[in-house]
Scaffold this active site. Structure first.
Site, PDB file in Angstrom:
ATOM      1  N   HIS A 104     -13.949  -9.583 -14.602  1.00 27.77           N
ATOM      2  CA  HIS A 104     -12.668 -10.187 -14.988  1.00 27.77           C
ATOM      3  C   HIS A 104     -11.675 -10.067 -13.830  1.00 27.77           C
ATOM      4  CE1 HIS A 104     -11.082  -6.156 -15.555  1.00 27.77           C
ATOM      5  NE2 HIS A 104     -11.969  -5.890 -16.519  1.00 27.77           N
ATOM      6  N   HIS A 134     -11.313  -6.783 -11.800  1.00 33.08           N
ATOM      7  CA  HIS A 134     -12.317  -6.531 -10.761  1.00 33.08           C
ATOM      8  C   HIS A 134     -12.050  -7.441  -9.547  1.00 33.08           C
ATOM      9  CE1 HIS A 134     -14.662  -5.862 -14.677  1.00 33.08           C
ATOM     10  NE2 HIS A 134     -14.422  -4.659 -14.191  1.00 33.08           N
ATOM     11  N   CYS A 165     -15.839  10.928 -23.971  1.00 34.78           N
ATOM     12  CA  CYS A 165     -15.512   9.529 -24.265  1.00 34.78           C
ATOM     13  C   CYS A 165     -16.481   8.657 -23.485  1.00 34.78           C
ATOM     14  CB  CYS A 165     -14.072   9.196 -23.886  1.00 34.78           C
ATOM     15  SG  CYS A 165     -13.767   7.419 -24.027  1.00 34.78           S
ATOM     16  N   CYS A 203     -14.779   6.001 -21.132  1.00 29.04           N
ATOM     17  CA  CYS A 203     -14.315   6.558 -19.845  1.00 29.04           C
ATOM     18  C   CYS A 203     -15.470   7.149 -19.057  1.00 29.04           C
ATOM     19  CB  CYS A 203     -13.311   7.689 -20.042  1.00 29.04           C
ATOM     20  SG  CYS A 203     -11.773   7.248 -20.815  1.00 29.04           S
ATOM     21  N   CYS A 253      -9.330   8.816 -27.905  1.00 32.41           N
ATOM     22  CA  CYS A 253      -9.079   8.624 -26.474  1.00 32.41           C
ATOM     23  C   CYS A 253      -7.891   7.680 -26.359  1.00 32.41           C
ATOM     24  CB  CYS A 253     -10.323   8.003 -25.811  1.00 32.41           C
ATOM     25  SG  CYS A 253      -9.947   7.221 -24.235  1.00 32.41           S
ATOM     26  N   HIS A 257      -9.153   4.187 -24.821  1.00 32.37           N
ATOM     27  CA  HIS A 257     -10.110   3.338 -25.556  1.00 32.37           C
ATOM     28  C   HIS A 257      -9.870   3.307 -27.064  1.00 32.37           C
ATOM     29  CE1 HIS A 257     -12.263   3.921 -21.710  1.00 32.37           C
ATOM     30  NE2 HIS A 257     -12.569   2.660 -21.918  1.00 32.37           N
ATOM     31  N   LYS A 269      -2.891  -4.833 -22.660  1.00 29.83           N
ATOM     32  CA  LYS A 269      -4.110  -4.450 -21.965  1.00 29.83           C
ATOM     33  C   LYS A 269      -5.103  -5.598 -22.124  1.00 29.83           C
ATOM     34  CE  LYS A 269      -7.654  -1.155 -22.052  1.00 29.83           C
ATOM     35  NZ  LYS A 269      -8.546  -0.526 -22.935  1.00 29.83           N
ATOM     36  N   LYS A 289     -11.201  -8.021 -24.999  1.00 31.25           N
ATOM     37  CA  LYS A 289     -11.907  -9.110 -25.668  1.00 31.25           C
ATOM     38  C   LYS A 289     -11.272  -9.394 -27.023  1.00 31.25           C
ATOM     39  CE  LYS A 289     -16.628  -9.928 -24.404  1.00 31.25           C
ATOM     40  NZ  LYS A 289     -18.009  -9.512 -24.583  1.00 31.25           N
TER      41      LYS A 289
HETATM   42  N1  MSP Z   1     -17.744   2.380 -12.358  1.00 33.18           N
HETATM   43  C1  MSP Z   1     -16.477   2.978 -12.174  1.00 33.18           C
HETATM   44  C2  MSP Z   1     -16.150   3.102 -10.690  1.00 33.18           C
HETATM   45  C3  MSP Z   1     -17.100   3.924  -9.875  1.00 33.18           C
HETATM   46  S1  MSP Z   1     -16.651   3.928  -8.198  1.00 33.18           S
HETATM   47  C4  MSP Z   1     -17.613   5.065  -7.494  1.00 33.18           C
HETATM   48  C5  MSP Z   1     -15.409   2.110 -12.832  1.00 33.18           C
HETATM   49  N2  MSP Z   1     -15.717   0.838 -13.031  1.00 33.18           N
HETATM   50  S2  MSP Z   1     -14.735  -0.260 -13.694  1.00 33.18           S
HETATM   51  O1  MSP Z   1     -15.552  -1.434 -13.888  1.00 33.18           O
HETATM   52  O2  MSP Z   1     -14.082   0.274 -14.845  1.00 33.18           O
HETATM   53  O3  MSP Z   1     -13.699  -0.598 -12.598  1.00 33.18           O
HETATM   54  C6  MSP Z   1     -12.426   0.004 -12.515  1.00 33.18           C
HETATM   55  C7  MSP Z   1     -11.690  -0.657 -11.381  1.00 33.18           C
HETATM   56  O4  MSP Z   1     -11.599  -2.085 -11.614  1.00 33.18           O
HETATM   57  C8  MSP Z   1     -10.259  -0.223 -11.198  1.00 33.18           C
HETATM   58  O5  MSP Z   1     -10.139   0.991 -10.513  1.00 33.18           O
HETATM   59  C9  MSP Z   1      -9.731  -1.402 -10.413  1.00 33.18           C
HETATM   60  O6  MSP Z   1     -10.222  -1.347  -9.109  1.00 33.18           O
HETATM   61  C10 MSP Z   1     -10.358  -2.580 -11.133  1.00 33.18           C
HETATM   62  N3  MSP Z   1      -9.555  -3.014 -12.274  1.00 33.18           N
HETATM   63  C11 MSP Z   1     -10.022  -3.205 -13.538  1.00 33.18           C
HETATM   64  N4  MSP Z   1      -8.996  -3.634 -14.323  1.00 33.18           N
HETATM   65  C12 MSP Z   1      -7.866  -3.719 -13.606  1.00 33.18           C
HETATM   66  C13 MSP Z   1      -6.519  -4.022 -13.926  1.00 33.18           C
HETATM   67  N5  MSP Z   1      -6.152  -4.414 -15.132  1.00 33.18           N
HETATM   68  N6  MSP Z   1      -5.590  -3.860 -12.947  1.00 33.18           N
HETATM   69  C14 MSP Z   1      -5.934  -3.444 -11.679  1.00 33.18           C
HETATM   70  N7  MSP Z   1      -7.196  -3.150 -11.370  1.00 33.18           N
HETATM   71  C15 MSP Z   1      -8.202  -3.343 -12.271  1.00 33.18           C
HETATM   72  O7  MSP Z   1     -14.324   2.616 -13.084  1.00 33.18           O
END
Ligand code: MSP
Length: 510
Positions: A18, A21, A126, A129, A144, A147, A295, A298
């Protein structure tokens, strides 16, 4: 050649990618492309985090084996990055054998040094997380807070990592800047939390099959976060190309949002110290954004996918808008309305209009060839001066929104000069003066194209060729980015064949 290494988090793939990412990945790509133009040999690692309870549950919910599920989902990420023109040099999947080899190597080192030991653990876990929570982390309903689900009680014999051994050393290194955490406010939060003391952490699970078995006790699998962090080593050859690894480690920038800063700023340095590896230079956590104050979820139906963005705006505008809509660093809020109005103002009205009107006047009055003309570089030099004063500094500090702002100011400067000259009037009265004006606008627009490369690689290339500019735009950029100083020159030579006018960014109805 100087080396540069940047990473994004490796993302969970229980669902498709999304805009969150995309945000981090596009930002890392912009920084990496910029560094390459500055003369660095750059490595850029991203990937997918494929083990753990969350993935096991998602695969089950899809009625697939965990391996089938992650094979399919990992591709949705690599494909999104292909579409968004992300220039990563490695995409690590934590199920890759070479990654498992890195993990085994690191975990064995820590075990041999007695930094990993067995003990009993009981705690609230959790799955969302993928971490243990303490009672005080929970909200008033015992859920949590992130979540909104009840953590599960886990009680088992686990292996622990002696995080507590590193408390003082990590604190000192953060305070003396050896571990650089940015921005400052987030560093202070981390420091405050470390001062409360660090407990050893559980780093294995007895009951979870979908993970990497511990090399010294195959009845347990490694905690998904330890597995994931090691991907930063795998992506530059830790297990299969030590020469490459030694050339690029330590990492220059680990980029992520604040949600996972703790793992990067505390646990990761401790693991690295334990394994006698150098520490990353900068850990940069940008903000977390909401979508229209909510936030992204889905159930709310407000998830914005890379496909949604690219279908609406095209690839380059998606890259530009995603990272510039809110300041890079603090938390923010994104909305479709905001994206559309920034698209219309920055791209359709400012940049697109500049290109369209210059080329249209050249087409209508000179058949798109400005033959002999008086050469006046003063506007191009003003454009260069403005960018020299702000663009490079902002890029170096990772203030991507401000770097983009300085580009917009430079485009506005050129458009204002056009308004002032009113070349459409000159078309009727003084063709020589008109040719002189158009030539000067082209050289200024070429400078914009050069500075836009990292943000919008295809658009900048397109403007360069529409303007009949000479040679490779990347080479032109490299020449100036090395010194972080652009000098106006004739990029689009008189006599060059210009393209017919084009609408680069059609206006989008709000
Ligand atoms: N798998 C772990 C990361 C391991 S790194 C060794 C993880 N994955 S995640 O899919 O949840 O990705 C989190 C990251 O996605 C955030 O730290 C950020 O880089 C990005 N983001 C996801 N949603 C976001 C927002 N709403 N806003 C900004 N960044 C976002 O955590």
């Amino acid at each position: 050649m100087n080396k540069f290494y940047i990473t994004t988090p490796i993302y969970y793939i229980n669902d498709v990618p999304h805009i969150g990412h995309c945000y981090t990945t596009i930002a890392a790509d912009i920084v990496c492309r910029y560094k390459r133009l500055c003369g660095f040999e750059a490595r850029f690692v991203t990937g997918t985090d494929e083990h753990g309870a969350k993935m096991e549950a998602a695969a089950k919910a899809h009625g697939e084996s965990a391996q089938e599920f992650v094979d399919k989902m990992s591709q949705t990420f690599s494909q999104a990055w292909r579409i968004l023109n992300i220039s990563y040099t490695d995409f690590v999947r934590t199920t890759d054998p070479r990654h498992i080899a890195s993990v085994n190597e690191i975990v064995n080192i820590l075990y041999k040094k007695d930094l990993i030991y067995k003990s009993k653990y009981e705690g609230l876990y959790c799955v969302g997380c993928e971490k243990y929570l303490s009672e005080k982390d929970l909200d008033e309903n015992g859920n949590c807070p992130y979540h909104k689900t009840k953590p599960v009680v886990q009680s088992e014999e686990n292996y622990f990592f002696r995080l507590s051994n590193f408390t003082q050393e990590i604190l000192n290194k953060i305070l003396n800047g050896e571990i650089k955490i940015e921005p400052e406010e987030r560093k202070n939060e981390i420091v405050g939390k470390i001062k409360l003391g660090l407990d050893d952490i559980s780093v294995s699970r007895a009951a979870l099959e979908w993970g990497i078995p511990l090399p010294f006790d195959k009845s347990q699998t490694l905690y998904v976060w330890i597995d994931a962090l090691i991907s930063y080593l795998t992506g530059i050859g830790y297990s299969d190309d030590k020469e490459l690894f030694n050339a690029f480690w330590p990492c220059d920038i680990h980029l992520m949002a604040k949600d996972i800063l703790w793992f990067h700023a505390v646990i990761w340095p401790a693991l690295l110290m334990g394994a006698d590896l150098k520490l990353p230079k900068t850990i940069y956590s940008h903000g977390f954004f909401t979508i229209e104050q909510n936030k992204m979820s889905k159930s709310l139906g407000n998830v914005i996918s890379p496909d949604d963005l690219v279908n609406k705006f095209g690839v380059d505008a998606t890259r530009y808008l995603t990272v510039t809509l809110i300041p890079f660093g603090p938390d923010g809020d994104i909305s479709w309305q905001g994206l559309i109005s920034k698209y219309n103002s920055d791209l359709a009205n400012n940049l697109g209009n500049l290109e369209a009107r210059v080329l249209r006047l050249a087409e209508q009055n000179f058949d798109s060839v400005l033959a002999q003309t008086e050469q006046d570089l003063s506007l191009a030099q003003k454009t260069a001066d403005l960018l020299n004063a702000s663009f490079f500094g902002e890029m170096e500090s990772l203030h991507l929104h401000k770097a983009a702002e300085s580009l917009q100011k430079a485009i506005t400067l050129i458009n204002q000069q056009i308004e002032k000259d009113a070349p459409w009037n000159l078309a009727k009265t003084d063709k020589a003066a008109l040719a002189k004006c158009l030539w000067s606008y082209l050289q200024a627009a070429d400078i914009i194209a050069i500075c836009l490369i990292a943000f919008m690689p295809e658009t900048s290339q397109k403007i360069w060729s529409l303007n009949g500019a000479n040679g490779s735009i990347n080479e032109a950029a490299q020449k100036y980015f090395k010194d972080k100083k652009i000098v106006a020159q004739e990029f689009s030579p008189a006599g060059a064949q210009l393209s017919k006018s084009q609408i680069l960014f059609p206006r989008i109805k709000a």
